[in-house]
Scaffold this active site. Structure first.
Site, PDB file in Angstrom:
ATOM      1  N   HIS A   1      -1.952  -4.228  11.542  1.00 16.23           N
ATOM      2  CA  HIS A   1      -1.841  -3.639  12.881  1.00 16.23           C
ATOM      3  C   HIS A   1      -1.098  -4.522  13.871  1.00 16.23           C
ATOM      4  O   HIS A   1      -0.801  -4.094  14.968  1.00 16.23           O
ATOM      5  CB  HIS A   1      -3.231  -3.321  13.443  1.00 16.23           C
ATOM      6  CG  HIS A   1      -3.787  -2.083  12.841  1.00 16.23           C
ATOM      7  ND1 HIS A   1      -4.619  -2.118  11.748  1.00 16.23           N
ATOM      8  CD2 HIS A   1      -3.594  -0.778  13.132  1.00 16.23           C
ATOM      9  CE1 HIS A   1      -4.920  -0.884  11.409  1.00 16.23           C
ATOM     10  NE2 HIS A   1      -4.318  -0.058  12.224  1.00 16.23           N
TER      11      HIS A   1
ATOM     12  N   ILE B   1       0.816  -1.212   0.000  1.00 20.63           N
ATOM     13  CA  ILE B   1       0.000   0.000   0.000  1.00 20.63           C
ATOM     14  C   ILE B   1       0.856   1.270   0.000  1.00 20.63           C
ATOM     15  O   ILE B   1       0.351   2.377  -0.173  1.00 20.63           O
ATOM     16  CB  ILE B   1      -0.990  -0.017   1.188  1.00 20.63           C
ATOM     17  CG1 ILE B   1      -1.752  -1.333   1.219  1.00 20.63           C
ATOM     18  CG2 ILE B   1      -1.964   1.135   1.142  1.00 20.63           C
ATOM     19  CD1 ILE B   1      -2.493  -1.691  -0.065  1.00 20.63           C
TER      20      ILE B   1
ATOM     21  N   SER C   1       3.700   2.578   2.320  1.00 19.44           N
ATOM     22  CA  SER C   1       4.748   2.827   3.298  1.00 19.44           C
ATOM     23  C   SER C   1       5.382   1.515   3.746  1.00 19.44           C
ATOM     24  O   SER C   1       4.730   0.469   3.798  1.00 19.44           O
ATOM     25  CB  SER C   1       4.186   3.582   4.499  1.00 19.44           C
ATOM     26  OG  SER C   1       3.173   2.837   5.124  1.00 19.44           O
TER      27      SER C   1
ATOM     28  N   CYS D   1      -9.423   2.363   3.398  1.00 19.09           N
ATOM     29  CA  CYS D   1      -9.330   1.443   4.528  1.00 19.09           C
ATOM     30  C   CYS D   1     -10.171   1.900   5.718  1.00 19.09           C
ATOM     31  O   CYS D   1     -10.533   3.067   5.816  1.00 19.09           O
ATOM     32  CB  CYS D   1      -7.880   1.307   4.972  1.00 19.09           C
ATOM     33  SG  CYS D   1      -7.033   2.867   5.227  1.00 19.09           S
TER      34      CYS D   1
ATOM     35  N   CYS E   1      -3.089  -2.324   4.509  1.00 23.57           N
ATOM     36  CA  CYS E   1      -2.792  -0.889   4.553  1.00 23.57           C
ATOM     37  C   CYS E   1      -1.275  -0.736   4.563  1.00 23.57           C
ATOM     38  O   CYS E   1      -0.543  -1.733   4.416  1.00 23.57           O
ATOM     39  CB  CYS E   1      -3.454  -0.287   5.808  1.00 23.57           C
ATOM     40  SG  CYS E   1      -3.411   1.513   5.865  1.00 23.57           S
TER      41      CYS E   1
ATOM     42  N   GLU F   1     -15.197   9.046   5.530  1.00 20.77           N
ATOM     43  CA  GLU F   1     -15.415   9.845   6.735  1.00 20.77           C
ATOM     44  C   GLU F   1     -15.711  11.304   6.415  1.00 20.77           C
ATOM     45  O   GLU F   1     -16.161  12.040   7.295  1.00 20.77           O
ATOM     46  CB  GLU F   1     -14.245   9.709   7.704  1.00 20.77           C
ATOM     47  CG  GLU F   1     -12.953  10.313   7.226  1.00 20.77           C
ATOM     48  CD  GLU F   1     -11.795  10.038   8.179  1.00 20.77           C
ATOM     49  OE1 GLU F   1     -11.368   8.881   8.242  1.00 20.77           O
ATOM     50  OE2 GLU F   1     -11.348  10.970   8.841  1.00 20.77           O
TER      51      GLU F   1
HETATM   52  N1  GLN Z   1       0.120   5.074   1.231  1.00 25.35           N
HETATM   53  C1  GLN Z   1      -0.195   5.190   2.620  1.00 25.35           C
HETATM   54  C2  GLN Z   1       0.678   4.231   3.412  1.00 25.35           C
HETATM   55  O1  GLN Z   1       0.965   3.189   2.947  1.00 25.35           O
HETATM   56  C3  GLN Z   1      -1.644   4.913   2.892  1.00 25.35           C
HETATM   57  C4  GLN Z   1      -1.978   5.072   4.348  1.00 25.35           C
HETATM   58  C5  GLN Z   1      -3.464   4.996   4.675  1.00 25.35           C
HETATM   59  O2  GLN Z   1      -4.230   4.348   4.030  1.00 25.35           O
HETATM   60  N2  GLN Z   1      -3.886   5.658   5.693  1.00 25.35           N
HETATM   61  O3  GLN Z   1       1.075   4.490   4.511  1.00 25.35           O
HETATM   62 ZN    ZN Z   2      -4.914   2.315   4.484  1.00 23.86          ZN
END
Ligand code: GLN
Ligand code: ZN
Length: 758
Positions: free
Chosen positions: A695, A432, A434, A644, A727, A606
């Site tokens: 997480h 995703i 990072s 997410c 994520c 949100e």
């Molecule tokens: N590209 C971001 C990451 O990978 C996406 C973070 C997110 O969805 N909040 O950290």
């Molecule tokens: Zn995310």
């Protein structure tokens, strides 16, 4: 006189004193007496500031060591039994364990308070939940405020909202069945407060502003009839949207007043003013409680004067909502551009504004001539100031014609052009964006910011990280690698710092949850992109691999949702400006050979208005903004998006209309339930459901991932299915990250082999 009141104030301290005290307490570096002292000092200062500004009724019960909803659950004796704590004698460490978990119990869940970034602790409701009032903490604070010479009005979240926001933890059990017991507890609490000499109490029922079912609205009626004879005068607090549809209910309830948010829903003011009984208080919130802009005092006073003519002293004035959601004090900002600063008001300044409004209502506008002149001058300056207004940006948005947000070809054609050069295997793998943000990375960034690390050294440090990240992805054989976002502190701040129209504060912290605070960027003016923002790092990463490097951007909705946004033009316009700035970046990335680009929109859900009736309009411009950010890209350029940790089932058509070539979404925690919805809906483009929860440091087993992937293959045609984590991985360590991704790759390869033999 018109009563000036408020329901809450920032409680972390102007320089986050509470955060530091509480965290020291958790580490054992401060005693309970010391944190209590910090807390009492914050309350003392807050009340003194409110009083000095002219507030008549000061809030009590808005202070909290962690979360005021959790405090209320403690007061009501409704903490989860699973902890085994005695609610009547709860210690401070036990209180924190409810919020943060302990060796045997996971923490109580938390979630965002309506459409704010404040997270409350979610009540856990069971069929056998009992209530037992223990108001000693609240009463102690009431005594404390009174001892300091203040007139007070305690604020509580109301019973119906509290029940509604909690989660039913038993099967075949409806939360609302707890209402009779809960009302008894509240009634007793109110009687105890009356016995303490409390005259007014504010009970917030923001549920009235949401689209709650009829039975919940009925519960509001039941509740406040029950409280008619408790000995306190009740004002019902509402905010964040209109409650005009409940006007008749609110009029008929045996309460003494209602507060309405006329910043978010200005149209409800006349509805209420016209019909409100003269013997009840109407509290009007015309000073924005959750943004950072100075009010136009002249307008506010002109709006209120006719209301006063009608209601006399039963018109009360207040911020639109609790000031909890606004930063505390502009006065401590030393680095903000002076002109920009002159357009702003944080919580302390908002109180002063209300004091001026109160004075004007009592003695006429002339009595506050100077204050009004200053406010008018700021408004006039804001309307024309060149720091804010960029004609080229405005012209570019104005020139957008219908269809300007469409890519050159439909998805079916684009994906062919993409597959032609990408040569991806079936079930392509990616992440995703990072990768672990190690201590070294954070130290390097901080040192560079402070000027302790030279630009060249910083550059080398980041490149080293990126090279390591790419190398590890090569080893894992991830098909679409990323550069890992080492250079980014935060996905919004990083871009905000490089875009014109954004500014940053030193101390503009707002509580997000517990001791965690965020300092949202501020969008004060027209947004444009003076220079490329990510091309340098993405190109470097691409130079290290033959695989298609995925560039990473934050989408227009997320860019404004996680910021304070200017209030002088519509949000849709701000979103389009950001989208066009991002579009410049997309086209520059493409030119530099980065032909896979992800535009993250985790906040799209949100940012939805509270009222369903406004969803379509919002989604139309939000999705248009997303599309605008990638318009003009070649068919062969693959646009990804990512979402997410939200409910997406009810907005799938809108998500499809964003027309990203690939969407990666978080699904593993719900066992692919969300994906089933995507499958049923027949989501038309490529999709990458998250196959493990990022997480946890725990490495998932191959069986777990295989189970999820097979489920995914049942609902999404395999040629459109991607494989990725839920994520970004920035909160993880490297060791577990590599192990987790290795399992993901192993399972993917196994399934590929199986598919090849079919
Ligand atoms: N590209 C971001 C990451 O990978 C996406 C973070 C997110 O969805 N909040 O950290
Ligand atoms: Zn995310």
């Amino acid at each position: 006189m018109n009563t000036f009141h408020l329901s809450g104030y920032p409680r972390i301290g102007a320089k986050r004193e509470l955060k530091f005290a509480v965290e020291a307490f958790w580490k054992g570096a401060k005693t309970e007496a010391e944190v209590q002292e910090t807390a009492a000092e914050i309350r003392r200062l807050n009340w003194a500031t409110q009083k000095a500004a002219g507030a008549d009724l000061l809030p009590v019960g808005d202070f909290s060591f962690y979360d005021h909803v959790l405090d209320l659950l403690c007061t009501l004796g409704a903490i989860p039994k699973r902890f085994g704590f005695d609610a009547a004698n709860l210690s401070l460490p036990e209180y924190f364990q409810l919020a943060r978990g302990n060796a045997t119990q996971f923490a109580m869940e938390m979630t965002k308070w309506f459409d704010t970034n404040y997270h409350y602790i979610v009540p856990e409701w069971h069929a056998d939940t009992e209530f037992k009032v223990n108001a000693k903490n609240l009463i102690a604070q009431i005594k404390e405020a009174k001892a300091q010479g203040h007139d007070i009005k305690p604020t509580l979240v109301g019973p119906v909202t509290l029940l509604w926001l909690g989660k039913a933890k038993d099967d075949n059990f409806k939360r609302i069945s707890l209402l009779p017991k809960l009302l008894q507890a509240y009634a007793q609490l109110l009687r105890e407060l009356a016995a303490e000499g409390v005259d007014w109490i504010q009970i917030d029922e923001p549920i009235l502003a949401a689209d709650a079912d009829e039975n919940w609205i009925k519960a509001v009626e039941t509740a406040y009839k029950e409280f008619a004879h408790t000995g306190v005068r009740i004002i019902i607090g509402t905010y964040f949207a209109s409650v005009a549809e409940h006007l008749n209910l609110l009029k008929s309830l045996p309460v003494h007043g209602v507060h309405i948010d006329c910043v978010r829903a200005p149209e409800q003011l006349s509805v209420f003013t016209d019909a409100w009984p003269q013997n009840k208080v109407l509290s009007v919130g015309l000073i924005d409680g959750r943004n950072v802009w100075r009010a136009n005092l002249s307008k506010v006073i002109d709006t209120l004067e006719p209301v006063k003519a009608k209601l006399g002293n039963n018109l009360w004035i207040a911020p639109s909502c609790s000031l909890l959601h606004s930063p505390q004090d502009l006065a401590v900002e030393e680095k903000l551009d002076g002109e920009i600063k002159s357009w702003m008001a944080f919580a302390a300044q908002k109180l002063v504004e209300l004091g001026v409004v109160k004075q004007a209502l009592a003695h006429g506008k002339d009595s506050v001539k100077e204050e009004i002149a200053a406010s008018d001058a700021a408004a006039a300056d804001r309307a024309t100031n060149k720091l804010i207004h960029n004609d080229a940006v405005k012209a570019r948005v104005a020139a957008l014609v219908k269809g300007a947000d469409k890519r050159n070809s439909p998805f079916a054609e684009r994906i062919k052009a993409q597959q032609a050069w990408m040569n991806l295997p079936v079930l392509p793998t990616t992440t995703i964006g990072s990768f672990p943000q190690t201590t070294e990375i954070r130290q390097a960034r901080a040192a560079f910011k402070k000027g302790e690390l030279s630009e060249a050294d910083y550059d080398a440090a980041m490149k080293k990280e990126i090279a390591y990240c790419v190398e590890e992805q090569e080893k894992l054989e991830l098909d679409v690698p990323v550069h890992g976002e080492a250079e980014r502190n935060d996905m919004v701040e990083y871009f905000g710092e490089q875009l014109a129209g954004y500014c940053f504060t030193q101390f503009g912290w707002v509580q997000s949850y517990g001791s965690r605070c965020v300092k949202p960027p501020i969008i004060f003016g027209d947004v444009s992109r003076p220079n490329p923002m990510t091309v340098y790092w993405s190109s470097y990463a691409q130079s290290l691999t033959k695989r298609p490097m995925k560039g990473m951007l934050t989408g227009p909705v997320t860019m404004f949702k996680w910021s304070f946004v200017r209030d002088d033009i519509p949000l849709s316009e701000v979103a389009k400006q950001i989208a066009l700035a991002l579009n410049d970046e997309v086209l520059d990335l493409e030119k530099a050979g980065i032909k896979v680009i992800q535009i993250d929109e985790p906040a799209i859900r949100e940012a939805m208005p509270l009222k369903k009736a406004q969803w379509d309009e919002y989604l139309a411009w939000a999705c248009e903004a997303f599309r605008l950010s990638s318009v003009g890209a070649e068919d062969s350029t693959q646009i990804h998006t990512h979402m997410c940790y939200s409910e997406f089932n009810d907005i799938l058509p809108a998500i499809a209309s964003m027309d990203a070539d690939v969407i990666t979404i978080e699904t593993s925690r719900s066992d692919m339930e969300l994906l089933t919805a995507f499958g049923d809906f027949k989501y038309p483009n490529d999709i990458g459901p998250g196959v493990y929860d990022i997480h946890s440091p725990r490495v998932p087993t191959a069986d777990e991932i295989e189970h999820l992937l097979r489920k995914a293959m049942e609902v999404v045609p395999v040629e459109r299915l991607w494989v990725n984590p839920d994520c970004g991985l920035k909160t993880r360590g490297w060791k577990e990250t590599i192990e987790q991704l290795q399992v993901m790759m192993d399972v993917t390869k196994k399934l590929r082999a199986e598919l090849a033999n079919k």
